[in-house]
Design an enzyme around this catalytic site. Sequence first.
Site, PDB file in Angstrom:
ATOM      1  N   SER A 122       0.821  -1.206   0.000  1.00 27.06           N
ATOM      2  CA  SER A 122       0.000   0.000   0.000  1.00 27.06           C
ATOM      3  C   SER A 122       0.851   1.251   0.000  1.00 27.06           C
ATOM      4  O   SER A 122       0.375   2.311  -0.381  1.00 27.06           O
ATOM      5  CB  SER A 122      -0.955   0.010   1.195  1.00 27.06           C
ATOM      6  N   HIS A 143      -3.532  -3.574  -5.438  1.00 32.11           N
ATOM      7  CA  HIS A 143      -3.726  -3.042  -4.076  1.00 32.11           C
ATOM      8  C   HIS A 143      -5.182  -3.145  -3.665  1.00 32.11           C
ATOM      9  O   HIS A 143      -6.034  -2.421  -4.186  1.00 32.11           O
ATOM     10  CB  HIS A 143      -3.223  -1.589  -4.013  1.00 32.11           C
ATOM     11  N   GLU A 155      -6.759  -1.330  -6.809  1.00 31.76           N
ATOM     12  CA  GLU A 155      -5.942  -0.459  -7.665  1.00 31.76           C
ATOM     13  C   GLU A 155      -4.946  -1.343  -8.419  1.00 31.76           C
ATOM     14  O   GLU A 155      -4.171  -2.072  -7.787  1.00 31.76           O
ATOM     15  CB  GLU A 155      -5.186   0.570  -6.810  1.00 31.76           C
ATOM     16  N   ASN A 193      -4.728   6.009  -1.025  1.00 34.47           N
ATOM     17  CA  ASN A 193      -3.925   6.358   0.154  1.00 34.47           C
ATOM     18  C   ASN A 193      -3.294   7.740   0.041  1.00 34.47           C
ATOM     19  O   ASN A 193      -3.052   8.399   1.047  1.00 34.47           O
ATOM     20  CB  ASN A 193      -2.861   5.299   0.425  1.00 34.47           C
TER      21      ASN A 193
HETATM   22  N1  CAA Z   1     -13.311 -10.612   5.799  1.00 35.81           N
HETATM   23  C1  CAA Z   1     -14.355 -11.235   5.268  1.00 35.81           C
HETATM   24  N2  CAA Z   1     -15.609 -10.981   5.604  1.00 35.81           N
HETATM   25  C2  CAA Z   1     -15.817 -10.046   6.540  1.00 35.81           C
HETATM   26  C3  CAA Z   1     -14.766  -9.357   7.139  1.00 35.81           C
HETATM   27  C4  CAA Z   1     -13.470  -9.679   6.741  1.00 35.81           C
HETATM   28  N3  CAA Z   1     -12.393  -9.068   7.249  1.00 35.81           N
HETATM   29  N4  CAA Z   1     -15.266  -8.506   8.039  1.00 35.81           N
HETATM   30  C5  CAA Z   1     -16.604  -8.657   8.014  1.00 35.81           C
HETATM   31  N5  CAA Z   1     -16.931  -9.589   7.102  1.00 35.81           N
HETATM   32  C6  CAA Z   1     -18.231 -10.066   6.734  1.00 35.81           C
HETATM   33  C7  CAA Z   1     -18.909 -10.590   7.962  1.00 35.81           C
HETATM   34  O1  CAA Z   1     -19.438 -11.876   7.706  1.00 35.81           O
HETATM   35  C8  CAA Z   1     -19.997  -9.573   8.214  1.00 35.81           C
HETATM   36  O2  CAA Z   1     -21.215 -10.115   8.581  1.00 35.81           O
HETATM   37  P1  CAA Z   1     -21.519 -10.639  10.100  1.00 35.81           P
HETATM   38  O3  CAA Z   1     -21.093  -9.551  11.049  1.00 35.81           O
HETATM   39  O4  CAA Z   1     -22.982 -10.868  10.061  1.00 35.81           O
HETATM   40  O5  CAA Z   1     -20.726 -11.889  10.257  1.00 35.81           O
HETATM   41  C9  CAA Z   1     -20.231  -8.969   6.846  1.00 35.81           C
HETATM   42  O6  CAA Z   1     -18.972  -8.990   6.210  1.00 35.81           O
HETATM   43  C10 CAA Z   1     -20.736  -7.575   6.870  1.00 35.81           C
HETATM   44  O7  CAA Z   1     -19.992  -6.866   7.828  1.00 35.81           O
HETATM   45  P2  CAA Z   1     -20.569  -5.574   8.453  1.00 35.81           P
HETATM   46  O8  CAA Z   1     -21.953  -5.780   8.902  1.00 35.81           O
HETATM   47  O9  CAA Z   1     -19.566  -5.052   9.413  1.00 35.81           O
HETATM   48  O10 CAA Z   1     -20.675  -4.684   7.133  1.00 35.81           O
HETATM   49  P3  CAA Z   1     -20.983  -3.171   7.018  1.00 35.81           P
HETATM   50  O11 CAA Z   1     -22.164  -3.024   6.172  1.00 35.81           O
HETATM   51  O12 CAA Z   1     -20.993  -2.538   8.349  1.00 35.81           O
HETATM   52  O13 CAA Z   1     -19.734  -2.658   6.192  1.00 35.81           O
HETATM   53  C11 CAA Z   1     -17.484  -2.102   5.802  1.00 35.81           C
HETATM   54  C12 CAA Z   1     -18.450  -2.909   6.655  1.00 35.81           C
HETATM   55  C13 CAA Z   1     -17.586  -2.513   4.342  1.00 35.81           C
HETATM   56  C14 CAA Z   1     -16.083  -2.443   6.325  1.00 35.81           C
HETATM   57  C15 CAA Z   1     -17.846  -0.589   5.915  1.00 35.81           C
HETATM   58  O14 CAA Z   1     -17.908  -0.237   7.262  1.00 35.81           O
HETATM   59  C16 CAA Z   1     -16.837   0.267   5.229  1.00 35.81           C
HETATM   60  O15 CAA Z   1     -16.879   0.476   4.029  1.00 35.81           O
HETATM   61  N6  CAA Z   1     -15.889   0.811   6.015  1.00 35.81           N
HETATM   62  C17 CAA Z   1     -14.778   1.607   5.455  1.00 35.81           C
HETATM   63  C18 CAA Z   1     -13.613   0.690   5.243  1.00 35.81           C
HETATM   64  C19 CAA Z   1     -12.498   1.387   4.552  1.00 35.81           C
HETATM   65  O16 CAA Z   1     -12.477   2.571   4.312  1.00 35.81           O
HETATM   66  N7  CAA Z   1     -11.482   0.585   4.206  1.00 35.81           N
HETATM   67  C20 CAA Z   1     -10.292   1.106   3.565  1.00 35.81           C
HETATM   68  C21 CAA Z   1      -9.212   1.135   4.560  1.00 35.81           C
HETATM   69  S1  CAA Z   1      -7.759   1.863   3.888  1.00 35.81           S
HETATM   70  C22 CAA Z   1      -6.964   0.578   3.219  1.00 35.81           C
HETATM   71  O17 CAA Z   1      -7.295  -0.557   3.323  1.00 35.81           O
HETATM   72  C23 CAA Z   1      -5.766   0.972   2.457  1.00 35.81           C
HETATM   73  C24 CAA Z   1      -4.503   0.512   2.989  1.00 35.81           C
HETATM   74  O18 CAA Z   1      -3.626   0.332   2.202  1.00 35.81           O
HETATM   75  C25 CAA Z   1      -4.224   0.381   4.445  1.00 35.81           C
END
Ligand code: CAA
Length: 286
Positions: A122, A143, A155, A193
């Site tokens: 990343s 990514h 990406e 990022n």
């Molecule tokens: N892997 C697989 N499945 C997963 C999981 C994981 N890590 N985490 C959750 N799930 C599944 C679970 O089964 C969950 O259902 P249950 O709780 O019933 O078991 C299901 O997904 C849905 O989870 P949520 O109910 O928590 O889903 P939500 O509708 O609240 O959405 C989200 C969750 C998509 C994460 C949302 O909150 C979101 O978009 N958050 C922002 C995340 C974001 O910005 N990420 C980018 C980070 S930056 C990055 O990654 C860059 C880097 O290089 C560091």
Amino acid sequence: MSVPEIRRVGVVGLGAMGAGIAQLAIEAGFETVGREVSDELGSAARDKIAHFLQRKVDKERMTSTERESALGQLSLTTELADLADCDLVIEAIVEDLDAKLELFGALEGIVRPDAILATNTSALSVTEIAAGVSTPERVVGMHFFNPAPLMPLVEIVRAELSSDEAVEAAFGVGERLGKRPIRCHDTPGFVVNRVLIPLLNDCIRVLDEARVSPEDLDTAMTAGAGWPMGPCTLVDLVGIDVHVHASEALYEKLREPRMAPPPRIVAMKNAGLLGRKSGRGFYSYD
Ligand code: CAA
């Protein structure tokens, strides 16, 4: 460069990102070889994938038969040599350039000459990683975003010497994984990022400037700006150490003050408050 039809995918490193990528690959029907450094870490990743697929079955988004068939596509290994027949290997190990250079050098001696080597880095330069092999045209960035199974974006990063064929093949795999791939060049932070890291650092600075609590800051950004999760919850999810490392890497390359990690979050990292994975970050987790 000619690239193979992608049937067999290797994933090196089955931490949060690698396990998520392996889950996507088996759900998309790719034969998938996951490599971890110990059997225990490999099994933990498989258990996590099996759990998330079970949740999909529970919610009727997948049948039990589909779950079994997906899990049957996953084989685990501790030996890099077992990636020999992979058409694409996606690296998701620690964000350390030397470790990645060593891995890519070793992979080059194992996989077929036409296999594509992708990195999920990343914050490091894909071009620098590609410089570790004698065939940099086959190296691209793929990514993914955390949590990889849920976030639609990938990406597809073109390094200085990536071939068109390797970039397009990686893009095609992104589509087959059900993602919304975008193409971009290998610049610090790529697209998301480059924007998100300084924004999250601003959020962390606002905690002290506005004397607002993490809970209220998260409420502010979800209820006032429409973010799906608040910045403190997000940094806890990504990992405080991962965020600090990405900030430092971007600051080193761009020299923009907003990229530098705020002292508050560096102190958290040094104290071992790493977010969800350590049980404590801005919030506490059971
Ligand atoms: N892997 C697989 N499945 C997963 C999981 C994981 N890590 N985490 C959750 N799930 C599944 C679970 O089964 C969950 O259902 P249950 O709780 O019933 O078991 C299901 O997904 C849905 O989870 P949520 O109910 O928590 O889903 P939500 O509708 O609240 O959405 C989200 C969750 C998509 C994460 C949302 O909150 C979101 O978009 N958050 C922002 C995340 C974001 O910005 N990420 C980018 C980070 S930056 C990055 O990654 C860059 C880097 O290089 C560091």
